[in-house]
Enzyme design. Structure first.
Site, mmCIF file in Angstrom:
data_model
loop_
_atom_site.group_PDB
_atom_site.id
_atom_site.type_symbol
_atom_site.label_atom_id
_atom_site.label_comp_id
_atom_site.label_asym_id
_atom_site.label_seq_id
_atom_site.Cartn_x
_atom_site.Cartn_y
_atom_site.Cartn_z
ATOM 1 N N ASP A 220 33.163 -59.763 -32.532
ATOM 2 C CA ASP A 220 34.085 -59.983 -31.410
ATOM 3 C C ASP A 220 34.850 -58.686 -31.170
ATOM 4 O OD1 ASP A 220 35.943 -61.386 -29.541
ATOM 5 O OD2 ASP A 220 35.012 -63.155 -30.393
ATOM 6 N N HIS A 243 28.758 -46.208 -39.094
ATOM 7 C CA HIS A 243 29.991 -45.697 -39.685
ATOM 8 C C HIS A 243 30.299 -44.278 -39.272
ATOM 9 C CE1 HIS A 243 29.871 -49.171 -42.421
ATOM 10 N NE2 HIS A 243 28.598 -48.914 -42.485
#
Length: 446
Positions: A220, A243
């Protein structure tokens, strides 16, 4: 004369005893300032350590030394819904150092929070440990209906959450409620792309909040700002799968980069999958779902990277919403990579297509919003979409230094009910150069 000497010797002896005793008592207090949960009965494994955690907290909270620490050492501990509540004896709060991995015991459906800190001032929650909500482990493959938030700070002031890793929450990962002067920094937050309502950090009814130098990838919104939020700054956040850390102003975030690259290296060694995308990077709202909502005033989002999300920066309100305000909002120096809708205002937000007031205008007034120096790539042709309320048109909207590309097609923008903002004069969205188009056509033909 002899009597005086005797009295002096007695006085010195008594004073020495008292001094030594006082020092011994002081040393005992100092040695007792670190309260390790294993000393109160917690043990790594599947056994429920909730009671031991609470006992260690109460001892630390009741400490009169003023420097108490609650320590959760290396190992994996199972705990149920636990609330660390103040006020504490000295008016402050113990430091909480999490070095191990926390996993939940069975949740009741009514539980809306797993780890809660409430009614505290001067709290520090830190360490390189992990809060693993295990939201991706759903019995029999069935959807887990629990929406339990992993970490809640409620009525907390002058406090910091730093360095932790939060993964696979069953609801929001971090929720700041009715907080003031709170910072969340250096966090790594991750959940699968198909995990709904797993916002990374949510802020509501809070003021003077700082969200800094963190990597977030969930199913989300990476960061969501709800009603009643004032003076919120989001800076140095990377949102999306993977990352990597990319910065427009690299020198200002070197220390954060070192921290996150180290975390990334560890996670690549242990993770087998990462989320494919997020719903949005920074989302203001949904506003106007209920009556009497407080305003959102003073949000700054800057020096951030957004990668592979559905939306980039977004303000959303429900149709038919009652009056409130969202104002003084700045999105600045944002790098977007393969984002479907980089810049969005949506005042007819209806995620499931069956809103009861879908035909009514939103009464949330959006004003003084700046989108500045937002650069990168859109995965769709609709790069900027500002759909404001016909009853409360957006005012004071500025787009400056918008530099987005949409593959090999010109980008599009759509403005509705935006006062005083002609799209052609403020949005610079370049089309591809002709030689690039020709090269692409040639490669397709080959």
């Amino acid at each position: 004369m002899a009597s005086s000497i005797v009295h002096a010797l007695v006085f010195c002896f008594v004073a020495g005893v008292l001094l030594c005793g006082g020092r011994a008592h002081h040393n005992r207090d100092q040695s007792a300032t670190v309260h390790d949960v294993t000393e109160y009965g917690a043990a790594p494994g599947n056994g429920d350590s909730t009671a031991a955690f609470l006992s260690a907290w109460r001892a630390a909270c009741d400490s009169t030394s003023g420097h108490a620490t609650l320590r959760i050492p290396r190992g994996t501990f199972a705990v149920g819904a636990v609330e660390f509540q103040g006020p504490c004896v000295n008016g402050g709060a113990p430091a909480v150092v999490i070095e191990g991995v926390l996993q939940p015991c069975a949740f009741h459906r009514s539980d809306d929070a797993w780890i809660t800190f409430r009614g505290l001032n001067g709290l520090l929650v830190t360490g390189d440990g992990t809060l693993d909500g295990q939201g991706d482990r759903r019995s029999g493959g069935k959807s887990n209906k629990s929406k339990t938030t992993s970490l809640v700070l409620e009525d907390v002031t002058n406090s910091t959450v730093r360095g932790l890793r939060l993964v696979n929450s069953r609801g929001f990962h971090v929720n700041l409620r009715r907080c003031s002067r709170v910072a969340a920094e250096g966090l790594g937050i991750h959940a699968p792309a198909d995990s709904r309502n797993t916002d990374g950090i949510h802020v509501g009814l809070s003021s003077h909040v700082r969200i800094l130098d963190s990597v977030i990838g969930t199913g989300d919104d990476c960061v969501s700002v709800g009603p009643g939020s004032t003076d919120v700054v989001v800076s140095g956040v990377v949102c999306g799968p993977g990352h990597g850390l990319r910065s427009i102003d690299r020198s200002r975030r070197q220390s954060a980069e070192d921290l996150l690259i180290g975390r990334a290296r560890r996670e690549r060694e242990t993770e087998t999958h990462m989320p494919a995308c997020c719903v949005a990077f920074c989302s203001v709202g949904s506003l106007g779902k209920g009556g009497g909502e407080a305003d959102v005033v003073g949000l700054v989002v800057k020096n951030c990277t957004v990668k592979g999300t559905t939306n980039g920066v977004r303000i959303k309100t429900w149709p038919g919403s009652p009056p409130s305000r969202a104002s003084n909002i700045t999105f600045q120096d944002i790098a977007v990579v393969n984002v479907s809708r980089p810049i969005v205002i949506d005042q007819r937000y209806c995620p499931h297509g069956h809103c009861s007031d879908a035909d009514k205008p939103s009464l949330v007034q959006i004003s003084d919003v700046t989108f500045q120096r937002i650069e990168g790539t859109s995965s769709s042709r609709m790069a900027v979409q500002l759909l404001c309320s016909e009853d409360r048109p957006c005012t004071g909207v500025l787009l400056d230094g918008i530099n987005l590309t949409c593959g090999h097609h010109p980008c599009r923008s759509h403005f509705s009910n935006v006062q005083g903002t002609p799209a052609a004069s403020v949005v610079a969205i370049p089309a591809p150069r002709r030689e690039e188009e020709a090269a692409d056509v040639g490669s397709t033909q080959r």
